[in-house]
Scaffold this active site. Structure first.
Site, short mmCIF file in Angstrom:
data_model
loop_
_atom_site.label_atom_id
_atom_site.label_comp_id
_atom_site.label_asym_id
_atom_site.label_seq_id
_atom_site.Cartn_x
_atom_site.Cartn_y
_atom_site.Cartn_z
N ASN A 1 1.01 -0.13 5.86
CA ASN A 1 1.53 -0.85 4.69
C ASN A 1 2.30 -2.06 5.21
OD1 ASN A 1 2.59 -1.61 2.17
ND2 ASN A 1 4.38 -0.29 2.45
N GLY A 2 1.95 -3.23 4.71
CA GLY A 2 2.62 -4.46 5.15
C GLY A 2 1.61 -5.55 5.41
N CYS B 1 0.86 -1.18 0.00
CA CYS B 1 0.00 0.00 0.00
C CYS B 1 0.89 1.23 0.00
CB CYS B 1 -0.91 0.03 1.23
SG CYS B 1 -2.09 -1.34 1.31
N GLY C 1 -1.09 1.11 -4.91
CA GLY C 1 -2.42 0.58 -4.62
C GLY C 1 -3.48 1.27 -5.43
N ASP D 1 12.09 -8.09 -18.89
CA ASP D 1 11.07 -7.73 -17.91
C ASP D 1 11.72 -7.67 -16.53
OD1 ASP D 1 8.64 -6.94 -16.99
OD2 ASP D 1 7.57 -8.78 -17.48
N ASP D 2 11.09 -6.90 -15.63
CA ASP D 2 11.68 -6.78 -14.29
C ASP D 2 11.51 -8.06 -13.48
OD1 ASP D 2 8.95 -6.54 -13.76
OD2 ASP D 2 9.06 -4.38 -13.48
N TYR E 1 10.26 -4.24 -8.42
CA TYR E 1 8.94 -4.07 -9.02
C TYR E 1 8.08 -3.00 -8.35
CZ TYR E 1 4.39 -5.15 -11.03
OH TYR E 1 3.20 -5.05 -11.69
#
Length: 523
Positions: free
Chosen positions: A102-103, A2, A29, A378-379, A270
């Site tokens: 966040n987490g 988040c 998010g 791609d990452d 990412y």
């Protein structure tokens, strides 16, 4: 994953700057957004499902009055995607506390049992399945306990020393919680409160600015949020630290528990924006380093002579692809055009939505691919849904051969610290060799980043970090409390509850024999 932001100003309204900060964190998010402001007397709140621009209209913004506030963009990993579970969460006792998080707290189950049982002050009734609501109520309980302890001490005045009570409660809170949490709170009578778990798994950054001769503060998931609102990065919030920006603007800090910086390395691959600096590591420089290491691996496989051009899968792989192109002396081409009005497919709420989004997200240009042997970069490759469709798309655009390069190693294990990929069988790399993965994706060759190279890039940029959390690649969790039984409980839960917008991952805790601290009983 988040995005969170908290802001203290001495004058004016915080709402417009919080709005700008949330726009900069929208990549973290897209499910819901919420904001609370405080004018020193009352809170003003608004939250709903949707993007920041959709949730906060002109009329809503006028109602969000106050010089201090917090904001949140949500990517749900526990609970559901209903507007009821949008953040911030609130408890009115003690004091009045709003919290954003966040987490992912991994011992939610046992903490919930304590809160809803006789060990809690109020036998609390929780309204959602969210781990964030559990975290908030544990914090509230611990402030009550700190108040009770203070009342019994001759030299402690619970009304005068309210800031100390919050810091003491933070120390106890961190001894109870397991998992990952970066949090920001508004506490009436105290101010803006921010804290981070002892491993620093999820990011949290402090910024400041001078205005009219006074210092103002901002705390956010990433410092990319600071630029549009004129704040400068000061430092990361330390693992195990709690900060308070008082209602008078004083910055107070306490190291609540010993901490060690063990950030989730997937953040740099990412999740985070390239213009952010997390744990003193530039995300852009990290991604460039991944490109250099991956180029060396490609060179060792003697593939360079069979590649006509390097093409990134937009947007996150561009720094790595540019570096691969430069390091190998190959042309760099933009062959995939992105529809910027489609959200990130990885964080879409279900697989069916992800698959539809891929088809309208990217378009391959025959002018780049016709008759060419291309290296697609791609990452990361997680479920493989996007990549298999891209490979097919590129072949239809005329590519003779399609080689794939992933800037990260194979994702084989769940990230239980706040990224919604809990089921091992969802990964394209699950129980497969790299050759089998390559065939499933439909590519001519597949080159993964090595885990040693991945970690080495981080160590080169910040030698002070002795260990990164690489759990989604290695299955080794830095908190040392994630067991096979816990992982199995997540998968079992998902088999009994559809992962749709109306119901996601239920809050699961360590009900498997793992030792979990309990809330202390009332004396």
């Amino acid at each position: 994953m988040c995005g969170i932001i908290g802001l203290f100003t001495h004058e004016g309204s915080a709402n417009a700057e919080l709005f700008e900060g949330l726009l900069m964190l929208q990549h973290r998010g897209q499910d819901s957004a919420g904001m609370v402001t405080y004018d020193g007397h009352r809170f003003c709140e608004h939250k709903d499902n949707g993007l920041v621009n959709d949730v906060f209209g002109a009329r809503t913004m006028k109602q969000l009055r106050g010089h201090t506030g917090i904001g949140h963009v949500r990517y749900p990993t526990a609970g559901s995607s209903s507007a009821q579970e949008a953040q911030p969460f609130f408890v009115n006792s003690p004091l009045g506390i709003y919290l954003i998080h966040n987490g992912n707290v991994t011992n939610t189950h046992s903490l919930r049992q304590s809160l809803e049982g006789s060990q809690s002050f109020f036998n609390r009734h929780l309204r959602t399945d969210s781990d964030s609501e559990v975290l908030l109520n544990v914090f509230a309980d611990e402030i009550h306990r700190a108040h009770q302890r203070c009342s019994l001490e001759a030299e402690c005045d619970p009304h005068r020393d309210i800031r100390k009570l919050v810091l003491d409660a933070g120390e106890r809170l961190m001894s109870l919680l397991q998992g990952a949490y970066s949090c920001i709170c508004l506490v009436k009578g105290v101010g803006l409160v921010a804290f981070r778990d002892p491993h620093g798994i999820r990011p949290l950054v402090l910024g400041s600015r001078e205005r009219n001769g006074k210092t103002e503060y901002c705390v956010a998931s990433e410092d990319c949020a600071f630029g549009p609102i004129g704040f400068q990065r000061v430092r990361d919030v330390a693992p195990g630290e709690m900060l308070i920006v008082t209602e008078q603007g004083e910055l107070v800090s306490k190291q609540c528990v010993p901490g060690q910086t063990n950030p989730c390395i997937f953040e740099y691959i990412y999740l985070a924006r390239p213009d952010s600096v997390l744990n003193d590591i530039s995300v852009y420089n990290f991604q460039m380093g991944l490109g250099t290491r991956l180029a060396e691996r490609i060179k060792s496989l003697d593939l360079v002579k069979d590649i006509d051009c390097v093409v990134p899968v937009p947007d996150g792989s561009r720094p790595a692809a540019i570096q691969i192109s430069a390091h190998l002396g190959l042309p760099y081409r933009e062959g995939l055009v992105k529809n910027r009005y489609v959200g990130r497919t990885f964080i879409m709420p279900d697989q069916h939505t992800r698959e539809m989004s891929v088809r309208r997200k990217l378009n391959a240009m025959p002018a780049v691919f016709e008759g060419k042997k291309v290296l697609l970069v791609d990452d990361s490759i997680v479920r493989g849904t996007t990549m298999s469709q891209i490979v097919e798309m590129v072949r239809k655009a005329g590519a003779v051969k399609v080689y794939l390069a992933s800037a990260s190693p194979p994702v084989r294990f769940p990230n239980v610290y706040g990224v919604d990929m809990p089921v091992r069988k969802e990964f394209v790399a699950y129980d497969k060799t790299e050759e089998e993965i390559c065939r499933e994706l439909g590519a001519d060759a597949l080159i993964y980043q090595g885990i040693e190279d991945l970690v080495a890039v981080g160590h080169d940029l910040n030698p002070g970090i002795t260990e990164f959390d690489t759990s989604c690649f290695t299955g080794e969790y830095v908190s040392r409390d994630v067991t096979p039984e816990y992982l199995q409980s997540l998968e079992t839960a998902l088999r009994t509850k559809d992962r749709t917008r109306s119901g996601r991952l239920p809050a699961i805790g360590h009900s498997n024999g793992v030792s979990v601290p309990q809330l202390a009983p009332l004396s």
